[in-house]
Design an enzyme around this catalytic site. Sequence first.
Site, short mmCIF file in Angstrom:
data_model
loop_
_atom_site.label_atom_id
_atom_site.label_comp_id
_atom_site.label_asym_id
_atom_site.label_seq_id
_atom_site.Cartn_x
_atom_site.Cartn_y
_atom_site.Cartn_z
N ASP A 105 0.87 -1.19 0.00
CA ASP A 105 0.00 0.00 0.00
C ASP A 105 0.89 1.23 0.00
O ASP A 105 1.93 1.24 0.65
CB ASP A 105 -0.91 0.03 1.24
CG ASP A 105 -2.12 0.94 1.04
OD1 ASP A 105 -3.25 0.45 1.19
OD2 ASP A 105 -1.94 2.14 0.74
N CYS A 227 -10.74 -13.31 -16.48
CA CYS A 227 -9.82 -12.41 -15.80
C CYS A 227 -10.49 -11.04 -15.68
O CYS A 227 -11.60 -10.85 -16.17
CB CYS A 227 -8.48 -12.32 -16.52
SG CYS A 227 -8.38 -11.10 -17.84
N CYS A 251 -16.78 12.12 -3.62
CA CYS A 251 -16.23 11.11 -4.52
C CYS A 251 -16.69 9.72 -4.14
O CYS A 251 -17.05 8.93 -4.96
CB CYS A 251 -14.71 11.15 -4.49
SG CYS A 251 -14.05 12.35 -5.60
N CYS A 304 -10.25 -11.92 -25.10
CA CYS A 304 -9.77 -10.97 -24.08
C CYS A 304 -8.66 -10.09 -24.65
O CYS A 304 -7.83 -10.53 -25.44
CB CYS A 304 -9.26 -11.73 -22.86
SG CYS A 304 -8.67 -10.65 -21.56
N CYS A 309 -3.60 -13.35 -21.00
CA CYS A 309 -4.82 -14.09 -20.63
C CYS A 309 -5.10 -15.12 -21.73
O CYS A 309 -5.40 -16.28 -21.44
CB CYS A 309 -6.00 -13.15 -20.45
SG CYS A 309 -7.59 -13.99 -20.19
#
Lengths: 403, 171
Positions: A105, A227, A251, A304, A309
């Site tokens: 993070d 995916c 928001c 995709c 993928c």
Amino acid sequence: MATVEELKLRVRELENELIKCKQKQCAVEDAHSQALNRPKIDKMSAEVVDSNPYSRLMALKRMGIVDDYEKIRTFTVAVVGVGGVGSVTAEMLTRCGIGKLLLFDYDKVELANMNRLFFQPHQAGLSKVEAAEHTLRNINPDVLFETHNYNITTMENFTHFMDRISHGGLEEGKPVDLILSCVDNFEARMAINTACNELGQIWMESGVSENAVSGHIQLIIPGETACFACAPPLVVAANIDEKTLKREGVCAASLPTTMGVVAGLLVQNVLKYLLKFGTVSYYLGYNAMQDFFPSMAMKANPQCNDRHCRRQQEEYKKKEAEQPKVEVVQEEEEVVHEDNEWGIELVSEVTDEELKAASGVVPDLPEGITVAYTIPTEDTTGGDTVEETEQSLEDLMAQMRKL
Amino acid sequence: MADEATRRAVSQIPLLKTHAGPRDRALWPQRLKEEYQALIRFVEQNKAADNDWFRLESNADGTRWTGTCWFIHELLRYEFRLEFDLPVTYPDTAPEVAVPELDGKTAKMYRGGKICLTEHFAPLWARNAPRFGLAHLMALGLGPWLAVEIPDLISKGLVVHKERPREAAAE
């Protein structure tokens, strides 16, 4: 009246004093927590005594729910996004005794986060991963932690992120067992999706809507299930009239309840997947307004946009073809009630056939799940495109600067 | 969605041809050239229409962009620094444009000063990817955001003209 300069000086003095106070408080807290911390435990015990932190978890074995609960200590899970959902997810996994947690993070704890769970006001200003590691280590010192305080979507960090998920397992050099996406934006989800498609890494996606009254979890097995780029983003319909939804001046809204529910659904699915019990959900939605939980499975889209993928789909097809067909005959005991005077019977909402058919550009989705938007199959709109140019990139950069 | 003037401006920006992100070593330089071509054309068009409102430039590999944008309100020019990184998933996902000096002044912003775009923007970008580029991002993302937010911030006194704070204080 004091001059601006005097006031600036005073602010600096107060800031320094604050830093000193914080340091002192941290030192006291550390000393305190060291005195309270339990020693590490080598082997999970099933002994039912007050001092055993794992006794109630190990009881799952005795009750026949989980075959081998201790196995949880061999798994590594990466949690990307340690906010309202991610922090609670990390806490649940820590309390369950997971082997290793990687936390990603870039954000700091803010007072505006206090309507959510886990973080506390005194942690404001600390990085989320640092604050989380501190709390989690106190809760369970048996778990290994690795934290990264950066934004995974930028070039440099993404390379490092890919390296850590493919080598950051419990045994250094091995990949992690599962990645959990607990981020709050499309770019980060797509970045995780890109990484997992390239590496063939299984992951689970989670999300809470910006109006805080719906959420979802989704298991993504590259090449096998859809995916994140196989279809436009899925949303759980909250059945709110768009006209009554006011968006002026804000928001996003958030509720600790919805985030707690979604974190709970996510970790439940993680435990079922890792420890092999119950049925693992492919997609599970949560509509808080009607308390409705739509679920479904969606196959990968052969068209995709993500070429990795498509490559994973080819590999999956090959693997499937090589495997000898095993007819699984499930014997189901028919439940016969003595009498049924009201004629009550169970009706399946979606058949497997319908689920299998639910792939394509505009997916056929069960009631309660829809797409955020649709994308036209072929660009029909013309329009001018940039012309061929003899100019080099440096020329163009210089030209732009001169404008 | 965007107003008529914005739509007209956008239709004049050339579309991009190369589908490549910054991780694509072979094709990215070509895409970056197209980004600059489209940006140059857009700025020239704005100048011709007497509506010049931003400048943008990148580092050598085109992954980090910085610049300025300005907004004229009641004959006064308000200028702001802007910046963003290209996500590894660009151009399938749009970058998050940040105006750091406005961080904390408006609710229509995420932490770090990233502007919060309307719910129309993401679908619009997705439908037009990969042919939309940074010039489109400026025209459809930052432009409309400034047009709504800046007058509001000025009226609330949260944005003050750089040469007028003294006058304002003296009033």
